[in-house]
Design a protein around this motif. Structure first.
Motif, PDB file in Angstrom:
ATOM      1  N   SER A   1      69.947  -4.205  28.572  1.00 38.14           N
ATOM      2  CA  SER A   1      70.811  -3.285  27.827  1.00 38.14           C
ATOM      3  C   SER A   1      70.022  -2.189  27.114  1.00 38.14           C
ATOM      4  O   SER A   1      70.541  -1.106  26.865  1.00 38.14           O
ATOM      5  N   THR A   2      68.764  -2.456  26.792  1.00 36.75           N
ATOM      6  CA  THR A   2      67.962  -1.512  26.001  1.00 36.75           C
ATOM      7  C   THR A   2      67.272  -0.453  26.860  1.00 36.75           C
ATOM      8  O   THR A   2      67.155   0.704  26.450  1.00 36.75           O
ATOM      9  N   TYR A   3      66.801  -0.830  28.053  1.00 36.14           N
ATOM     10  CA  TYR A   3      65.908   0.049  28.818  1.00 36.14           C
ATOM     11  C   TYR A   3      66.514   0.538  30.138  1.00 36.14           C
ATOM     12  O   TYR A   3      65.822   0.661  31.150  1.00 36.14           O
ATOM     13  N   GLN A   4      67.809   0.833  30.106  1.00 38.24           N
ATOM     14  CA  GLN A   4      68.439   1.366  31.307  1.00 38.24           C
ATOM     15  C   GLN A   4      67.787   2.672  31.764  1.00 38.24           C
ATOM     16  O   GLN A   4      67.620   2.918  32.951  1.00 38.24           O
ATOM     17  N   ASP A   5      67.380   3.491  30.829  1.00 39.85           N
ATOM     18  CA  ASP A   5      66.736   4.766  31.151  1.00 39.85           C
ATOM     19  C   ASP A   5      65.221   4.574  31.123  1.00 39.85           C
ATOM     20  O   ASP A   5      64.518   5.116  30.273  1.00 39.85           O
ATOM     21  N   PHE A   6      64.708   3.799  32.077  1.00 37.33           N
ATOM     22  CA  PHE A   6      63.291   3.428  32.035  1.00 37.33           C
ATOM     23  C   PHE A   6      62.392   4.396  32.799  1.00 37.33           C
ATOM     24  O   PHE A   6      61.175   4.372  32.633  1.00 37.33           O
ATOM     25  N   THR A   7      62.954   5.256  33.645  1.00 36.91           N
ATOM     26  CA  THR A   7      62.120   6.172  34.426  1.00 36.91           C
ATOM     27  C   THR A   7      61.918   7.491  33.682  1.00 36.91           C
ATOM     28  O   THR A   7      62.748   7.897  32.871  1.00 36.91           O
ATOM     29  N   ASP A   8      60.813   8.161  33.994  1.00 35.49           N
ATOM     30  CA  ASP A   8      60.502   9.466  33.392  1.00 35.49           C
ATOM     31  C   ASP A   8      60.886  10.572  34.368  1.00 35.49           C
ATOM     32  O   ASP A   8      60.608  10.472  35.570  1.00 35.49           O
ATOM     33  N   LYS A   9      61.523  11.621  33.863  1.00 31.47           N
ATOM     34  CA  LYS A   9      61.989  12.712  34.725  1.00 31.47           C
ATOM     35  C   LYS A   9      60.836  13.384  35.470  1.00 31.47           C
ATOM     36  O   LYS A   9      60.963  13.716  36.665  1.00 31.47           O
ATOM     37  N   THR A  10      59.712  13.576  34.823  1.00 32.01           N
ATOM     38  CA  THR A  10      58.576  14.230  35.463  1.00 32.01           C
ATOM     39  C   THR A  10      58.063  13.401  36.634  1.00 32.01           C
ATOM     40  O   THR A  10      57.720  13.941  37.694  1.00 32.01           O
ATOM     41  N   VAL A  11      58.025  12.091  36.459  1.00 35.36           N
ATOM     42  CA  VAL A  11      57.579  11.199  37.530  1.00 35.36           C
ATOM     43  C   VAL A  11      58.573  11.238  38.693  1.00 35.36           C
ATOM     44  O   VAL A  11      58.182  11.307  39.861  1.00 35.36           O
ATOM     45  N   LYS A  12      59.857  11.202  38.388  1.00 31.22           N
ATOM     46  CA  LYS A  12      60.880  11.250  39.440  1.00 31.22           C
ATOM     47  C   LYS A  12      60.837  12.585  40.180  1.00 31.22           C
ATOM     48  O   LYS A  12      60.981  12.622  41.408  1.00 31.22           O
ATOM     49  N   ASP A  13      60.645  13.682  39.456  1.00 27.12           N
ATOM     50  CA  ASP A  13      60.549  14.991  40.101  1.00 27.12           C
ATOM     51  C   ASP A  13      59.325  15.062  41.017  1.00 27.12           C
ATOM     52  O   ASP A  13      59.397  15.607  42.124  1.00 27.12           O
TER      53      ASP A  13
ATOM     54  N   TYR B   1      73.206 -12.615  35.396  1.00 29.96           N
ATOM     55  CA  TYR B   1      71.775 -12.914  35.323  1.00 29.96           C
ATOM     56  C   TYR B   1      71.026 -12.403  36.553  1.00 29.96           C
ATOM     57  O   TYR B   1      69.869 -11.966  36.440  1.00 29.96           O
ATOM     58  N   GLN B   2      71.664 -12.435  37.711  1.00 34.58           N
ATOM     59  CA  GLN B   2      71.012 -11.859  38.889  1.00 34.58           C
ATOM     60  C   GLN B   2      70.890 -10.349  38.740  1.00 34.58           C
ATOM     61  O   GLN B   2      69.859  -9.768  39.092  1.00 34.58           O
ATOM     62  N   ARG B   3      71.927  -9.702  38.215  1.00 35.47           N
ATOM     63  CA  ARG B   3      71.893  -8.262  37.988  1.00 35.47           C
ATOM     64  C   ARG B   3      70.744  -7.904  37.048  1.00 35.47           C
ATOM     65  O   ARG B   3      70.008  -6.951  37.284  1.00 35.47           O
ATOM     66  N   GLU B   4      70.574  -8.676  36.003  1.00 37.19           N
ATOM     67  CA  GLU B   4      69.521  -8.399  35.022  1.00 37.19           C
ATOM     68  C   GLU B   4      68.138  -8.663  35.596  1.00 37.19           C
ATOM     69  O   GLU B   4      67.183  -7.944  35.298  1.00 37.19           O
ATOM     70  N   ARG B   5      68.026  -9.715  36.443  1.00 37.19           N
ATOM     71  CA  ARG B   5      66.726 -10.019  37.047  1.00 37.19           C
ATOM     72  C   ARG B   5      66.326  -8.925  38.043  1.00 37.19           C
ATOM     73  O   ARG B   5      65.163  -8.515  38.098  1.00 37.19           O
ATOM     74  N   LEU B   6      67.278  -8.436  38.858  1.00 38.60           N
ATOM     75  CA  LEU B   6      66.974  -7.358  39.793  1.00 38.60           C
ATOM     76  C   LEU B   6      66.545  -6.092  39.052  1.00 38.60           C
ATOM     77  O   LEU B   6      65.639  -5.376  39.496  1.00 38.60           O
ATOM     78  N   PHE B   7      67.188  -5.827  37.933  1.00 35.70           N
ATOM     79  CA  PHE B   7      66.803  -4.678  37.108  1.00 35.70           C
ATOM     80  C   PHE B   7      65.374  -4.861  36.594  1.00 35.70           C
ATOM     81  O   PHE B   7      64.568  -3.917  36.607  1.00 35.70           O
TER      82      PHE B   7
ATOM     83  N   THR C   1      54.107   1.655  27.583  1.00 35.77           N
ATOM     84  CA  THR C   1      53.407   0.386  27.352  1.00 35.77           C
ATOM     85  C   THR C   1      54.369  -0.690  26.846  1.00 35.77           C
ATOM     86  O   THR C   1      54.245  -1.856  27.228  1.00 35.77           O
ATOM     87  N   THR C   2      55.337  -0.299  26.034  1.00 31.97           N
ATOM     88  CA  THR C   2      56.313  -1.273  25.528  1.00 31.97           C
ATOM     89  C   THR C   2      57.161  -1.834  26.665  1.00 31.97           C
ATOM     90  O   THR C   2      57.322  -3.054  26.794  1.00 31.97           O
ATOM     91  N   ILE C   3      57.700  -0.941  27.479  1.00 36.27           N
ATOM     92  CA  ILE C   3      58.515  -1.386  28.616  1.00 36.27           C
ATOM     93  C   ILE C   3      57.697  -2.267  29.551  1.00 36.27           C
ATOM     94  O   ILE C   3      58.157  -3.322  30.003  1.00 36.27           O
ATOM     95  N   SER C   4      56.459  -1.831  29.846  1.00 34.29           N
ATOM     96  CA  SER C   4      55.611  -2.572  30.765  1.00 34.29           C
ATOM     97  C   SER C   4      55.278  -3.963  30.229  1.00 34.29           C
ATOM     98  O   SER C   4      55.385  -4.961  30.946  1.00 34.29           O
ATOM     99  N   GLN C   5      54.894  -4.040  28.966  1.00 32.33           N
ATOM    100  CA  GLN C   5      54.496  -5.329  28.380  1.00 32.33           C
ATOM    101  C   GLN C   5      55.679  -6.293  28.279  1.00 32.33           C
ATOM    102  O   GLN C   5      55.556  -7.480  28.592  1.00 32.33           O
ATOM    103  N   ILE C   6      56.825  -5.795  27.846  1.00 27.06           N
ATOM    104  CA  ILE C   6      57.993  -6.672  27.713  1.00 27.06           C
ATOM    105  C   ILE C   6      58.445  -7.178  29.082  1.00 27.06           C
ATOM    106  O   ILE C   6      58.757  -8.373  29.240  1.00 27.06           O
TER     107      ILE C   6
END
Length: 509
Positions: free
Chosen positions: A247-259, A102-108, A153-158
């Motif tokens: 478990s669903t949103y592990q890949d939450f970052t966008d490559k263009t933003v990271k670049d 639960y701590q791992r999930e909260r930090l994520f 928007t989905t990731i942000s709202q959830i």
């Protein structure tokens, strides 16, 4: 226009170099880039500095972004975004390292929340800053579309919904001997204030503090982990949604933003380096780039590596000018030793290289050549592993340069053939000079053979100067004038105490 990169207008034109160019050591650009990227190792920026741009539009693209980042409001929002992204990465790493579910999930969840808020804030701030450069404008348009996308928007709202739910969690802990029970929340009386008031009358000033300071840590121990499991049983739906989000949103970052987060630091590090030199009044400018052979010049220019070292000592560098007009292509630099000739040659190379990175360059006004390759030949220590003498090594290196160079190349030669006789050096240098004339490439040549300038009207002479009434004192100014050899001769004479005045003193003490 679709956003490609904040560094490359249409994406990288070729492969980005991972290895440092061989010219960096000669030009002291290795020192410059090491200082620029110091403390920014996580971004792996050096390959961007190792790879020059090959067209004027790409250089201008970077110059406009760089100029805009000089504005305080734009720079502030980029710095804030970079700080938030660093926090996001740190939180993500802590989540990966965490042992308790639960701590791992909260930090994520916290990492996702930081990311969404920082991206949204950056878009708002760039819009409010009314950016005009093509790079930042197109990136802002990308952010506007990205933050309005269904995925974001989905990731942000959830994430915000789960965070809000976790903030409302309340529970009671009942501890009896070694038994710990997690119970639904019931309001309890708080006797803290009443207890403090009761014992106030026994308080004595200056008594010893017996409080024990426990080390702060964000890691949970096994007891805290079991307590959290108990809390999860009281709020099964909330903690189930946290688990599913993880478990669903592990890949939450966008490559263009990271670049962008990485690439924008190219500009930040470069500007920070220049700002430390500007403090002492040394000028920087954005150079004009000549795509075809033509006039080139620099006003008030200086060695950027040396200037940085001097800035740390609160000293300004000595600046110099140069200009090549019409059919002039070769600068022959002569004069006394330790007079700044090699530094001037390095400056010439630094100007061209930094200009073709899209960086500001030292000087108040600069126009340089868009080159295909810079070649340098500086004196090196004899290497026994090559089984060649220093003279032979010089010949091999200069032959390789002349074989590969084109009319679009920049060639910098510094005191070649110093290990051979004057007669041999003169013979070889004349042959090299004839090749350079035919090549018609821009060249700066530091040499003790100042008569080379007379071999062609494409060559001009520049001389390192000394104080007129004290020839042993260098001014480090390099001026355009005919070589006369007098400064060098006087310097040597003074060194060995054989000047006119010194001889007179010895004859008539």
């Amino acid at each position: 226009m679709q956003f490609q990169s904040i560094l490359y207008k249409n994406g990288p034109a070729g492969e980005i170099r991972e290895n440092m160019p061989t010219i960096f050591t000669d030009l002291h650009l290795d020192q410059v880039i090491d200082k620029m990227t110091e403390g920014k190792e996580e971004y792996h920026l050096k390959p961007f500095f190792y790879t020059c741009l090959k067209d004027g539009d790409s250089i201008l693209y970077r110059q406009k972004v760089m100029q805009e980042l000089e504005q305080q409001n734009v720079r502030a929002c980029i710095d804030s975004f970079a700080h938030s992204m660093q926090q996001m990465r740190q939180m993500s790493q802590r989540s990966r390292d965490c042992l308790h579910q639960y701590q791992r999930e909260r930090l994520f969840l916290d990492a996702v929340n930081i990311y969404c808020n920082s991206v949204r804030l950056l878009q708002e701030q760039l819009y409010a800053s009314s950016v005009t450069s093509e790079g930042l404008c197109s990136f802002n348009e990308f952010l506007y579309a990205y933050t309005a996308s269904e995925k974001f928007t989905t990731i942000s709202q959830i994430s915000e919904k789960i965070l809000a739910g976790l903030k409302e969690v309340k529970y009671n802990i009942h501890i009896q001997e070694l038994t710990v029970r997690i119970l639904p929340y019931q309001p309890q009386s708080d006797y803290s204030d009443e207890t403090e008031r009761l014992y106030d009358k026994f308080r004595i000033a200056g008594v010893k503090d017996y409080k024990k300071e426990f080390p702060f840590t964000t890691d949970m121990n096994h007891v805290e982990a079991e307590v959290l499991k108990g809390v999860a049983t009281l709020f099964p739906e909330l903690f189930q949604s946290l688990c599913e989000f993880f478990s669903t949103y592990q890949d939450f970052t966008d490559k263009t933003v990271k670049d962008f987060d990485r690439e924008i630091q190219f500009y930040v590090t470069c500007l920070s380096y220049c700002e430390k030199i500007k403090v002492h009044g040394s000028p920087f400018c954005y150079p004009e780039i000549a795509a075809i052979v033509g006039n080139i010049y620099a006003r008030e220019t200086f060695d950027i590596a040396l200037a940085y070292k001097l800035a740390e000592q609160n000293k300004p560098p000595v600046s110099n000018d140069f200009a090549l007009k019409g059919k002039e292509r070769i600068i022959i630099v002569s004069g006394p030793n330790q007079g700044g000739k090699t530094t001037f040659a390095r400056t010439f190379g630094q100007l061209h290289y930094l200009a073709c990175l899209g960086c500001p360059v030292p000087g108040s006004k600069v126009r340089v050549m868009l080159f295909d390759t810079i070649y340098t030949h500086f004196e090196r220590e004899e290497n026994i592993e090559t089984h060649r003498s220093k003279f032979e090594e010089d010949l091999v290196r200069i032959h390789a340069i002349l074989k590969e160079a084109t009319g679009q190349s920049i060639i910098i030669l510094n005191e070649i053939f110093s290990s051979t006789t004057l007669q041999d050096a003169l013979f070889l240098c004349r042959n090299i000079m004839q090749h350079l004339i035919r090549l018609n490439a821009y060249c700066i040549w530091v040499t003790f053979i100042d008569e080379l300038v007379s071999l062609s009207d494409t060559a001009v002479s520049m001389v390192s100067t000394v104080v007129s009434d004290h020839p042993a004192t260098r001014t480090f100014k390099i001026v355009r004038k005919a070589p006369d050899g007098m400064a060098y001769a006087l310097s040597v004479a003074e060194k060995y105490h054989v000047t006119y005045n010194q001889l007179k003193e010895r004859i008539h003490p």
